[in-house]
Design a protein around this motif. Structure first.
Motif, PDB file in Angstrom:
ATOM      1  N   ASN A   1      59.227  17.125  45.784  1.00  0.00           N
ATOM      2  CA  ASN A   1      60.603  16.796  46.172  1.00  0.00           C
ATOM      3  C   ASN A   1      60.532  15.601  47.122  1.00  0.00           C
ATOM      4  O   ASN A   1      60.541  15.750  48.334  1.00  0.00           O
ATOM      5  N   PRO A   2      60.428  14.390  46.601  1.00  0.00           N
ATOM      6  CA  PRO A   2      60.211  13.222  47.459  1.00  0.00           C
ATOM      7  C   PRO A   2      61.384  12.889  48.366  1.00  0.00           C
ATOM      8  O   PRO A   2      61.183  12.380  49.477  1.00  0.00           O
ATOM      9  N   SER A   3      62.616  13.193  47.941  1.00  0.00           N
ATOM     10  CA  SER A   3      63.779  12.758  48.711  1.00  0.00           C
ATOM     11  C   SER A   3      64.294  13.806  49.690  1.00  0.00           C
ATOM     12  O   SER A   3      65.026  13.469  50.623  1.00  0.00           O
ATOM     13  N   GLY A   4      63.949  15.082  49.480  1.00  0.00           N
ATOM     14  CA  GLY A   4      64.520  16.131  50.304  1.00  0.00           C
ATOM     15  C   GLY A   4      65.825  16.662  49.782  1.00  0.00           C
ATOM     16  O   GLY A   4      66.390  17.605  50.352  1.00  0.00           O
ATOM     17  N   ARG A   5      66.351  16.086  48.687  1.00  0.00           N
ATOM     18  CA  ARG A   5      67.568  16.599  48.071  1.00  0.00           C
ATOM     19  C   ARG A   5      67.210  17.740  47.118  1.00  0.00           C
ATOM     20  O   ARG A   5      66.184  17.728  46.451  1.00  0.00           O
ATOM     21  N   MET A   6      68.103  18.697  47.030  1.00  0.00           N
ATOM     22  CA  MET A   6      67.828  19.871  46.199  1.00  0.00           C
ATOM     23  C   MET A   6      67.689  19.514  44.726  1.00  0.00           C
ATOM     24  O   MET A   6      66.910  20.127  44.005  1.00  0.00           O
ATOM     25  N   ASP A   7      68.458  18.501  44.264  1.00  0.00           N
ATOM     26  CA  ASP A   7      68.389  18.173  42.847  1.00  0.00           C
ATOM     27  C   ASP A   7      67.112  17.434  42.465  1.00  0.00           C
ATOM     28  O   ASP A   7      66.844  17.226  41.282  1.00  0.00           O
ATOM     29  N   ASP A   8      66.303  17.013  43.486  1.00  0.00           N
ATOM     30  CA  ASP A   8      65.021  16.368  43.202  1.00  0.00           C
ATOM     31  C   ASP A   8      63.849  17.356  43.211  1.00  0.00           C
ATOM     32  O   ASP A   8      62.700  16.956  43.041  1.00  0.00           O
ATOM     33  N   PHE A   9      64.152  18.636  43.435  1.00  0.00           N
ATOM     34  CA  PHE A   9      63.101  19.652  43.541  1.00  0.00           C
ATOM     35  C   PHE A   9      62.554  19.988  42.148  1.00  0.00           C
ATOM     36  O   PHE A   9      63.311  20.255  41.217  1.00  0.00           O
TER      37      PHE A   9
END
Length: 995
Positions: free
Chosen positions: A458-466
C-alpha cells in the motif's frame, strides 16, 4: 541432696502432668466457644467433626492450641455446590489465661496446613464469600479478642473466579508466614510467601501461566486509611528477581497506587525464564549470556473512568542462549522497549521498540516498532530476516519433526489507521517460503514442495491502494497436491480473486500433525474458484460474485472424546455457485444411525463475511433407523445418559423435511417419522409432524423455544389416535404424573390436546409449569385395581367385583400450573350411573368427587331394615340413592371417604326418608359445593409447591448454564492437584512382614 532432687523432679512432672491435662479439662469449653462463634458469625454451611478437634499446650507454649482437621465452608444458594474453603488442618492458638479466667478468649495465632480457597463472583456481582449475616437479621456479636502475632499458611490452593470483571486467577502450593501485632490499627507485617501461579487471565487474555513466585517483604498496614505500604524486600518470578516498593490504598470505591518496580541482579537468563516453554526442568543447563535491565512505575487512581499512569522499560544487550544438547545458539539478542502513559487515559499509551535483533544460528532477524497511541494507531515499524528451517531444529528441541526450507520476511509499515478518512498505514511486506519440507517420525512420507509467496503493499496509505497477493500456495503429500492463490485489493471494498485445486488425505495429515484424542480419516478434493467484492456481498448483489466449483469428501471418519460415537461420511459432494451451496450427495452414518441428505444453503457469502447475517437453507433428511439415545450425552455409561438443554443458533433460517423409518428415543420406538422442522430466530418449529408408536398414531404441530437458556419453553398441539394406555404410562412421565390410573387400565385412548410448559435442564417437562386443554376419549377399556376398588367397597358396603369396564367415555381435561382439572363427565361404574370430577396435581396428589346413583336394593339387608321403619313412604328397593365419595391422598395410597355423611347407614337413612327427587338433587349440589371449596384450598397449596419447585429448577438451569465457565475452574483445580503438585511420598512406616 538426693531427696531435694527427687522432690524437684516430682514437682516438675506434676506440673507437666497438670499442663498435659489442662487441654482435656477445658476441651468442651473451648469447643463450645468455637462452635458458638462460628454459628454467630457465619451464614453458610460449616462442616467439621467434633472428634477431629484436639487440644495441646505444648505446640505453642504458653498458649493453648486447638486443632481441627477436615474443616470447611460451603455457600448458600446459588453457591450450594461450591466449597468456599476447605482446610486439611487448622490450628488456632489462644491465650491460656483468657480461656480459664476471662469471659472472652484471646486469639493469638493461626496455622493452616493444606487446603483450598475458591472465590466465585457471578455476572450480577453476587459473591460466595459474602457469608456474613444481613444487617436485618440478628447476628451474635463475636467476643473474641485479637492479639494475633503469627499467621502461617502451608500448601494452600486459591482460585479467584470473577465473572463480573472477567478475571480469573489460580494459585497453587501457597506457603506464607506473617508475624506482627495485629491488634493495632497501624502495624508492620513481615511476610514471606511462595506459590505457583497456574493461571492469570483478564478479559479473555492470559497474562501469566505456570510460573513460580517467591516474595519477602515488610508490609505496613494502616487500617484506618486502608493503606498498605511495601517496605524493603525482594520478589522472584521463576528466575526473574525484582524489587517492588510503594503503596496501595483503598479509599472508598477507588484504588489508589504508587508502585515502583525494578529488576535486581538479573541477567538475560532471568528474563528468559518467563518465556513459555523455556523454563523447564533442564533450564539450569541452558547456556546463556547477556545483560538485562527492567524498571518501571504505576501511579494514580484506578476506577471505571481512570487508569494509573505508568512507565515501563526493558533492555537486553548481547543476549544468547543455547540448549545443552543442540549445536546452534540464538545469539546477538538486543531489545530495547519503552511503554509509557503520562495521563489517566489508557488510550494515550505509547509503545517504542527502537531496536530488536537476534541471530537464529546464521540467520539474522531485526526490526523496530513505534505506536503513538491507542486511538488512531499511528505506527512506524519494520521486520527483516531469513530463517533456515533446518537450522531451527538444531536450535530448539523439536522431537519427531524434520524441517527444511527457507523462510524470507521483509516488511515495513508507517502511518495511521482512520476508517472515516479511509486511511491506513502505508505498507510493503513480502513473505516467501521455498522448498518447504515437513516430516513426522509417526508417518513415513513427508509434506514436500511446500511453497508460499505472499506480498502486502500500500504505497500511498489510501485504502483503495491496499493489495494482498498470495500468488502461490501449495504442497505435495505422496503424489497428492494442493495448490491455490488469492488476491485481495482495496481495504474498503475487499475485492478478491482466488482459486483452490487438489486433494489431500486427512488421515495422513493427522499422522504428521497429530491431535490428542482425535481419530480422523478421509480424502478431501477441491476445485474451487471465486471472484468478487465484499461491497457486493453487503449490497446483496450476488449476481456480481463468481463462485463456482465442487468440494468432495470421501471415506471420512471422525472420532474424539467429545464425539465417541463416531461420524462416518461415505460420500459428500457440495457444488458452489454465487447464490448457494448445493448438497448434491450426503451418505453418512452417525454412530450406528445411517443418514442421507440433500439440500442447499443460500446467503452463505453474506453469512461468512458479516457478523449479523442469517444463513438460510433447506435440507431433506432420510434414515432407515436413527438412534437418538447414542447422542444423549458425551458419557457413554448407561447410568449417566441424560439430555441437556440445546441452545439453537439465532443466525440460521433452516427448513428440514424429515423422513425416517424408525427413531429410537429413550425407551420409545417411533415408526414412520415424518414432518417438517424449521429453525428461525433461535426457535424450533414442528409442522405436520407424525409418527406411529405405542400401537397408535401421533401428529403434532408446535415450537421449542430455548432463547432463555435457563427457562426453555415448549408448546404443542397434539393429536393422539388409538394409543395403548399401559404403554403410554410406561413411556411418558406426564402420563405417570397426571394419569396414574393408566397403570391399571388396558385398552386404547385418543385425544386432541393443546400442551405447553417449561423444560428443565434435563430437557424433561417441568410438571409444575404445564398448561393444557383437551378432550380424552376412551372407546373401550378395562380397569383392575383391587386396592382402590376394595377401599370403595369397604366404605359403601357394596359388594362389587374388583374390575370395571368402560365404553365410549369422553373426559374433558384442563391443566393449569401443573394441576390437571377433570371436568364433570358421566360414566357407568359397575351397573351404576356415575359422574366424576376432580384434579390430579404434579406432586402426585389426587382429589376427586364420585357421585353415584345406586338403587336402594343394592345395599341389601341394611336398606331393608331402614325401609321397615319408614311408614307411609314411597321409597322402595328401586329408589335411587345419591352416593357421593371423596377420593384423596395419592393414587398409590388413596383415601376413600363418604362426602356429606359420617356413615353409610346415616347417609342411606336420610336419602330414603327424603324420597323426593328435588331433595336428592339438593344433597348432590351441596356435596359438590363443599368439594369444590376444599379443592380450591388444596390448589393454593399446590401452587405454593409449584413456585418452590420452579425456583429450584431455575437455579439448576442457571447452574448448568454456567457449567462452561465452571469447567475452566475444574480444569484449573485439576492442574493444581495433579500437574503442579508432585505426588506425596507415603511417610507411614511399613508394618507388613514377609512370611
Amino acid at each position: 541432696m538426693k531427696k531435694k532432687i527427687l522432690i524437684g523432679f516430682a514437682i516438675f512432672f506434676l506440673i507437666l502432668g497438670i499442663l498435659a491435662a489442662l487441654p482435656f479439662i477445658f476441651k468442651d469449653k473451648i469447643a463450645e466457644r468455637i462452635d458458638r462463634e462460628i454459628q454467630g458469625a457465619v451464614n453458610a454451611q460449616v462442616y467439621y467433626d467434633f472428634n477431629n478437634i484436639s487440644l495441646s499446650i505444648f505446640r505453642r507454649f504458653p498458649h493453648i492450641s486447638a486443632t481441627v482437621r477436615e474443616f470447611g465452608i460451603i455457600g448458600n444458594p446459588p453457591f450450594q455446590n461450591d466449597t468456599l474453603v476447605h482446610v486439611d488442618r487448622l490450628q488456632v492458638d489462644f491465650n491460656l489465661r483468657s480461656v480459664i479466667f476471662d469471659d472472652f478468649p484471646t486469639l493469638t495465632g493461626l496455622h493452616l496446613n493444606g487446603g483450598s480457597l475458591y472465590v466465585k463472583v457471578l455476572e450480577d456481582g453476587k459473591a460466595n464469600y459474602d457469608i456474613t449475616f444481613p444487617s436485618e437479621e440478628p447476628a451474635t456479636e463475636s467476643n473474641f479478642k485479637m492479639a494475633v502475632d503469627i499467621i502461617e499458611v502451608n500448601d494452600l490452593d486459591v482460585i479467584y473466579d470473577d465473572r463480573e470483571l472477567d478475571f480469573f486467577m489460580a494459585l497453587g502450593q501457597i506457603d506464607m508466614v506473617g508475624r506482627g501485632d495485629f491488634t493495632m490499627d497501624v502495624y508492620d507485617l513481615p511476610m514471606e510467601m511462595e506459590a505457583i501461579i497456574a493461571d492469570v487471565s483478564f478479559d479473555g487474555t492470559n497474562y501469566l501461566r505456570n510460573k513460580k513466585f517467591k516474595g519477602e517483604t515488610v508490609l505496613n498496614v494502616d487500617l484506618e486509611q486502608m493503606k498498605f505500604t511495601l517496605g524493603d524486600g525482594s520478589f522472584r518470578l521463576n528466575d526473574f528477581l525484582f524489587d517492588l516498593k510503594g503503596y496501595l490504598a483503598l479509599p472508598e470505591e477507588d484504588i489508589e497506587m504508587d508502585l515502583a518496580f525494578e529488576g535486581k541482579n538479573n541477567t538475560f537468563k532471568s528474563i528468559l525464564s518467563l518465556v513459555p516453554g523455556v523454563y523447564t526442568e533442564n533450564f539450569d543447563n541452558l547456556r546463556t549470556s547477556g545483560t538485562m535491565d527492567f524498571r518501571g512505575f504505576m501511579k494514580g487512581i484506578y476506577n471505571e473512568n481512570s487508569f494509573p499512569s505508568f512507565d515501563i522499560s526493558l533492555k537486553v544487550e548481547d543476549g544468547m542462549f543455547q540448549y545443552p544438547d543442540l549445536p546452534r545458539p540464538v545469539s546477538n539478542i538486543n531489545v530495547a522497549m519503552h511503554v509509557e502513559n503520562s495521563s489517566n487515559d489508557l488510550d494515550n499509551t505509547r509503545i517504542e521498540i527502537p531496536n530488536f535483533s537476534m541471530d537464529f544460528g546464521s540467520n539474522p532477524i531485526s526490526g523496530r516498532f513505534a505506536l503513538a497511541n491507542l486511538k488512531d494507531y499511528t505506527m512506524d515499524g519494520s521486520l527483516r530476516g531469513k530463517l533456515n528451517l533446518e537450522e531451527l531444529t538444531s536450535i530448539f528441541p523439536v522431537e519427531g519433526i524434520t524441517l527444511r526450507g527457507m523462510l524470507d520476511v521483509d516488511a515495513t509499515a508507517k502511518g495511521r489507521y482512520d476508517s472515516v478518512a479511509q486511511v491506513i498505514p502505508s505498507m510493503d511486506a513480502r513473505l516467501a517460503l521455498t522448498n518447504g519440507f515437513v516430516k513426522s517420525s509417526d508417518y513415513p512420507a513427508p509434506i514436500e514442495k511446500l511453497n508460499v509467496n505472499a506480498t502486502v503493499s500500500n504505497p500511498s496509505g489510501r485504502m483503495d491502494d491496499f493489495i494482498v497477493n498470495l500468488s502461490q500456495f501449495g504442497f505435495e503429500l505422496e503424489n497428492e497436491s494442493i495448490t491455490g492463490r488469492l488476491r485481495v485489493q482495496d481495504f474498503a471494498a475487499l475485492n478478491w480473486d482466488g482459486a483452490l485445486q487438489g486433494g489431500v488425505d486427512l488421515g495422513k495429515m493427522l499422522a504428521i500433525f497429530p491431535m490428542e484424542n482425535i481419530i480422523m480419516e478421509g480424502k478431501l478434493k477441491a476445485d474451487l474458484q471465486s471472484k468478487g467484492s465484499y461491497a457486493d456481498v453487503e449490497a446483496a448483489r450476488y449476481n456480481r460474485i463468481d463462485m463456482r466449483g465442487e468440494l468432495d469428501l470421501r471415506e471420512f471418519y471422525f472420532n474424539s472424546t467429545d464425539v465417541p460415537q463416531g461420524i462416518r461420511i461415505n460420500t459428500s459432494t457440495m457444488e458452489f455457485s454465487p447464490q448457494r451451496i448445493t448438497l448434491k450427495d450426503f451418505d453418512s452414518r452417525l454412530g450406528q444411525s445411517p443418514l442421507t441428505a440433500t439440500g442447499f444453503l443460500s446467503n452463505y457469502m453474506d453469512y461468512f463475511l458479516k457478523n449479523d447475517a442469517v444463513l438460510t437453507g433447506q435440507l431433506s433428511l432420510n434414515s432407515s433407523k436413527f438412534d437418538i439415545n447414542e447422542w444423549m450425552t458425551a458419557d457413554t455409561s448407561e447410568e449417566s445418559m441424560e439430555l441437556s438443554v440445546v441452545e439453537l443458533p439465532k443466525d440460521i433460517d433452516f427448513t428440514m423435511a424429515i423422513n425416517m423409518q424408525e427413531v429410537i428415543y429413550d425407551n420409545l420406538s417411533l415408526k414412520n417419522v415424518r414432518g417438517n422442522l424449521g429453525i428461525k430466530d433461535g426457535i424450533l418449529r414442528f409442522r405436520d409432524a407424525a409418527m406411529s408408536t405405542l400401537g397408535g398414531q401421533i401428529s403434532m404441530n408446535g415450537t421449542y423455544d430455548p432463547r432463555n437458556i435457563t427457562e426453555p419453553v415448549f408448546a404443542f398441539d397434539l393429536d393422539l389416535s388409538s394409543l395403548s394406555i399401559p404403554r403410554a404410562f410406561e413411556s411418558f412421565n406426564t402420563v405417570r404424573a397426571f394419569a396414574p390410573i393408566a397403570q391399571h387400565l388396558t385398552g386404547n385412548f385418543s385425544t386432541k390436546l393443546n400442551f405447553s410448559g417449561q423444560l428443565g435442564p434435563d430437557m424433561m417437562p417441568v410438571l409444575s409449569t404445564l398448561d393444557g386443554k383437551g378432550l380424552l376419549r376412551v372407546a373401550e377399556a378395562s380397569y383392575q385395581n383391587p386396592q382402590l376398588l376394595q377401599a370403595v367397597s369397604q366404605v359403601t358396603r357394596l359388594n362389587e367385583s374388583n374390575s370395571l369396564q368402560f365404553r365410549n367415555i369422553s373426559i374433558p381435561v384442563e391443566i393449569n400450573n401443573g394441576v390437571m382439572d377433570v371436568r364433570p363427565f358421566d360414566v357407568r361404574l359397575w351397573d351404576y350411573q356415575a359422574n366424576i370430577q376432580g384434579s390430579t396435581s404434579f406432586d402426585g396428589s389426587i382429589n376427586y368427587l364420585l357421585n353415584m346413583q345406586v338403587p336402594a336394593g343394592r345395599f341389601g339387608s341394611m336398606a331393608n331394615n331402614i325401609l321397615s321403619t319408614i311408614s307411609g313412604t314411597q321409597a322402595s328397593e328401586s329408589t335411587i340413592i345419591p352416593l357421593a365419595l371423596n377420593l384423596g391422598g395419592t393414587y398409590s395410597n388413596p383415601r376413600v371417604s363418604l362426602a356429606g355423611g359420617n356413615s353409610i347407614e346415616n347417609m342411606l337413612a336420610n336419602a330414603l326418608r327424603s324420597r323426593v327427587t328435588q331433595e336428592r338433587e339438593n344433597i348432590q349440589e351441596q356435596v359438590t359445593q363443599q368439594f369444590r371449596a376444599a379443592e380450591d384450598s388444596l390448589k393454593r397449596e399446590v401452587r405454593a409447591k409449584a413456585e418452590t419447585l420452579q425456583d429450584s429448577v431455575r437455579r439448576e438451569a442457571e447452574r448448568k448454564a454456567s457449567e462452561t465457565k465452571d469447567r475452566a475452574v475444574e480444569e484449573a483445580k485439576s492442574v493444581l492437584r495433579n500437574v503442579l503438585r508432585p505426588p506425596r511420598q507415603n511417610t507411614r512406616p511399613d508394618t507388613t512382614s514377609n512370611p
